[in-house]
Design a protein around this motif. Structure first.
Motif, PDB file in Angstrom:
ATOM      1  N   ASP A   1      10.543  -0.797 -10.024  1.00  0.00           N
ATOM      2  CA  ASP A   1      11.890  -0.267  -9.787  1.00  0.00           C
ATOM      3  C   ASP A   1      12.341  -0.485  -8.340  1.00  0.00           C
ATOM      4  O   ASP A   1      13.375   0.050  -7.919  1.00  0.00           O
ATOM      5  CB  ASP A   1      11.953   1.220 -10.134  1.00  0.00           C
ATOM      6  CG  ASP A   1      10.948   2.040  -9.322  1.00  0.00           C
ATOM      7  OD1 ASP A   1      10.227   1.456  -8.481  1.00  0.00           O
ATOM      8  OD2 ASP A   1      10.887   3.258  -9.528  1.00  0.00           O
ATOM      9  N   GLY A   2      11.562  -1.240  -7.569  1.00  0.00           N
ATOM     10  CA  GLY A   2      11.950  -1.559  -6.194  1.00  0.00           C
ATOM     11  C   GLY A   2      11.433  -0.545  -5.174  1.00  0.00           C
ATOM     12  O   GLY A   2      11.542  -0.759  -3.969  1.00  0.00           O
TER      13      GLY A   2
ATOM     14  N   TYR B   1       3.885   3.529  -1.234  1.00  0.00           N
ATOM     15  CA  TYR B   1       3.617   4.760  -0.488  1.00  0.00           C
ATOM     16  C   TYR B   1       4.690   5.802  -0.758  1.00  0.00           C
ATOM     17  O   TYR B   1       4.445   7.008  -0.757  1.00  0.00           O
ATOM     18  CB  TYR B   1       3.436   4.493   1.023  1.00  0.00           C
ATOM     19  CG  TYR B   1       4.691   4.293   1.831  1.00  0.00           C
ATOM     20  CD1 TYR B   1       5.434   5.375   2.290  1.00  0.00           C
ATOM     21  CD2 TYR B   1       5.128   3.018   2.166  1.00  0.00           C
ATOM     22  CE1 TYR B   1       6.591   5.194   3.034  1.00  0.00           C
ATOM     23  CE2 TYR B   1       6.274   2.831   2.914  1.00  0.00           C
ATOM     24  CZ  TYR B   1       6.999   3.925   3.344  1.00  0.00           C
ATOM     25  OH  TYR B   1       8.134   3.741   4.081  1.00  0.00           O
ATOM     26  N   PHE B   2       5.911   5.316  -1.056  1.00  0.00           N
ATOM     27  CA  PHE B   2       6.986   6.261  -1.318  1.00  0.00           C
ATOM     28  C   PHE B   2       6.821   6.933  -2.685  1.00  0.00           C
ATOM     29  O   PHE B   2       7.192   8.089  -2.863  1.00  0.00           O
ATOM     30  CB  PHE B   2       8.343   5.570  -1.193  1.00  0.00           C
ATOM     31  CG  PHE B   2       9.353   6.497  -0.600  1.00  0.00           C
ATOM     32  CD1 PHE B   2       9.405   6.708   0.763  1.00  0.00           C
ATOM     33  CD2 PHE B   2      10.204   7.216  -1.423  1.00  0.00           C
ATOM     34  CE1 PHE B   2      10.302   7.617   1.308  1.00  0.00           C
ATOM     35  CE2 PHE B   2      11.103   8.117  -0.888  1.00  0.00           C
ATOM     36  CZ  PHE B   2      11.160   8.325   0.473  1.00  0.00           C
TER      37      PHE B   2
ATOM     38  N   ASN C   1       2.872  -0.788   1.203  1.00  0.00           N
ATOM     39  CA  ASN C   1       4.288  -1.183   1.122  1.00  0.00           C
ATOM     40  C   ASN C   1       4.584  -2.109  -0.063  1.00  0.00           C
ATOM     41  O   ASN C   1       5.637  -2.748  -0.095  1.00  0.00           O
ATOM     42  CB  ASN C   1       4.728  -1.878   2.412  1.00  0.00           C
ATOM     43  CG  ASN C   1       4.826  -0.910   3.576  1.00  0.00           C
ATOM     44  OD1 ASN C   1       3.942  -0.081   3.741  1.00  0.00           O
ATOM     45  ND2 ASN C   1       5.863  -0.998   4.378  1.00  0.00           N
ATOM     46  N   LEU C   2       3.665  -2.196  -1.010  1.00  0.00           N
ATOM     47  CA  LEU C   2       3.939  -3.045  -2.186  1.00  0.00           C
ATOM     48  C   LEU C   2       5.153  -2.500  -2.935  1.00  0.00           C
ATOM     49  O   LEU C   2       5.306  -1.277  -3.088  1.00  0.00           O
ATOM     50  CB  LEU C   2       2.730  -3.044  -3.124  1.00  0.00           C
ATOM     51  CG  LEU C   2       1.551  -3.942  -2.727  1.00  0.00           C
ATOM     52  CD1 LEU C   2       0.416  -3.786  -3.735  1.00  0.00           C
ATOM     53  CD2 LEU C   2       1.983  -5.402  -2.617  1.00  0.00           C
TER      54      LEU C   2
END
Ligand SMILES: O=c1ccn([C@@H]2O[C@H](COP(=O)(O)O)[C@@H](O)[C@H]2O)c(=O)[nH]1
Length: 303
Positions: A177-178, A182-183, A172-173
């Protein structure tokens, strides 16, 4: 083009199950009929007990699961004997018509990943149908698995949001770019999934999303409509059946729900004399637990 996800989905429709039982054999929890002297037993004796334990479980759950998921660490700990027990387990599960997910979490530089991919998805006796892959070395670490899976008609699950409590520390770091780490991996997966879809619209490249993170799962499900989720963490780690709906698509497909200890050691529940459990009792209790889990999951899927 037809791919491994098609086989997986068709088998889960035919068996009315998306449930997977994990084979994480720990001799400290084996009844005495399998092994008594856990301190002094040779690795060969232990490996024989592990295979016998796994056979009982496979016989008990075969009608209720679509796949078994051996956790490699529990076999590697006994060296070549442990690997032999794993190979025998894989062959036995195949003979019962089950698919095999090797939970190996491999990933390395490209050349080594290729060797891992051949071991787990190629022609080796260790080879199953799917393998879990660690993407944290980057795309040259996971693309060899994609190639070998494609060429052998098999599948893989890339770790995305794992079920453990500290998974947020890295996964989850926040990036510059925010976006969450994981995304960002999910974005790469989405691109890959678009070009590898099968007849049921799913790619043979799936992903691991823990049952303990339903909020994250909902967002990932929407973003990755073509990836099958492998969902560990159901049961023992606190993942609940009522939270599983968001892991599935509207047809109740798109996820495999996995439980290990909650099923394979269920004979220990509320039983101070569990060490005296017989093979027949083990079979009956494990079969009942697997049926119950399958039905709970199917209820959430609307099946
Ligand atoms: O995110 C992950 C990825 C893999 N695992 C593995 O699944 C089983 C879970 O066992 P339970 O007994 O059902 O808790 C275990 O082999 C893990 O290594 C995971 O838990 N979470």
């Amino acid at each position: 083009m037809r791919n491994f996800a098609d086989i997986l989905i068709e088998q889960s429709i035919q068996k009315k199950s998306v449930f997977v039982v994990g084979l994480d054999p720990d001799i400290a929890f084996f009844p005495h009929f399998l092994i008594k002297d856990t301190q002094d037993a040779s690795q060969e004796v232990i490996a024989n007990a592990i295979f016998q334990f796994n056979q009982i479980i496979i016989d008990a759950v075969a009608d209720h699961v679509v796949a078994i998921k051996p956790q490699l660490a529990y076999y590697e700990v006994y060296g070549s004997h442990g690997i032999r027990a794993l190979e025998e387990t894989i062959a036995y599960a195949r003979s019962k018509g089950l698919l095999i997910i090797n939970d190996a979490k491999r990933g390395d530089i490209g050349s080594t990943s290729l060797a891992y991919a051949k071991a787990f998805l190629g022609q080796s006796p260790l080879s199953g149908d799917m393998v879990t892959v660690n993407p944290f070395l980057g795309s040259d670490g996971y693309l060899p698995f994609v190639d070998v899976a494609k060429n052998n008609g098999k599948g893989l699950f890339i770790l995305l949001k794992t079920s453990n409590p500290s998974s947020h520390e890295i996964q989850n770091l926040s990036l510059e770019d925010g976006e969450l780490l994981y995304f960002r991996i999910a974005e790469n997966l989405h691109k890959l999934s678009l070009s590898t879809k099968g007849e049921h619209d799913y790619s043979f490249i799936g992903t691991v999303v823990g049952a303990t993170y339903p909020l994250e799962a909902e967002r990932i499900r929407q973003f990755l409509p073509h990836c099958i989720f492998l969902v560990p963490g159901f049961g023992m780690q606190g993942g609940k059946a009522e939270d599983l709906k968001v892991f599935f698509d509207a047809k109740g497909h798109g996820a495999l729900i996995s439980s290990s200890r909650g099923i394979i050691y269920c004979y220990m529940d509320n039983n101070p004399y569990w060490e005296a459990t017989t093979a027949e009792e083990m079979h009956t209790l494990i079969q009942k637990a697997a049926l119950q889990a399958k039905e709970q999951i199917n209820a959430v899927r609307g099946i």
